[in-house]
Design a protein around this motif. Structure first.
Motif, short mmCIF file in Angstrom:
data_model
loop_
_atom_site.label_atom_id
_atom_site.label_comp_id
_atom_site.label_asym_id
_atom_site.label_seq_id
_atom_site.Cartn_x
_atom_site.Cartn_y
_atom_site.Cartn_z
N THR A 43 38.51 46.90 50.17
CA THR A 43 37.43 47.35 50.68
C THR A 43 36.54 46.37 51.68
OG1 THR A 43 36.86 48.19 48.88
CG2 THR A 43 34.86 48.27 50.24
N GLN A 47 36.04 46.21 55.69
CA GLN A 47 34.50 46.52 56.26
C GLN A 47 34.31 45.40 57.13
OE1 GLN A 47 32.24 45.70 52.93
NE2 GLN A 47 32.24 48.21 52.28
N GLN A 48 35.62 43.73 56.84
CA GLN A 48 35.28 43.08 58.17
C GLN A 48 35.96 42.77 59.09
OE1 GLN A 48 32.54 40.90 57.62
NE2 GLN A 48 31.34 41.71 56.35
#
Length: 98
Positions: A43, A47-48
């Motif tokens: 996750t 996101q990054q």
């Protein structure tokens, strides 16, 4: 009851991403250091990273035994380990000057 996720600063996020990209670092090591399981690392990476970078990382990680400590084999000593140990002992016992 689930435990709250630890708050991560920018340096910690950068280190997690670095460890996740490294082929030799298992998810268990990331969990030990940052208390993030494999799903949380995925996750975080989603996101990054940019979408293409995330897909590339997932392709590298998927099925890679080195990323899962339970799948890696313990290093076995060489077959001639006893001989090597005997040589080390015998050379240590030789008198100086030979």
């Amino acid at each position: 009851m689930t435990q709250p996720k630890p708050l991560l600063d920018a340096a910690a996020v950068s280190r997690i991403i670095e460890m996740a990209w490294d082929d030799r670092t298992p998810f268990e090591a990331i969990h030990t250091q940052f208390e993030l399981d494999e799903a949380a690392v995925k996750t975080l990476m989603r996101q990054q990273l940019k979408a293409g970078s995330y897909r590339l990382w997932r392709q590298r990680v998927r099925g890679r035994k080195a990323k899962h400590a339970k799948h890696t084999k313990q290093a076995k000593p060489p077959k001639d380990a006893k001989l090597t140990d005997q040589l080390l002992v015998s050379t240590a016992q030789e008198p100086p000057g030979r």
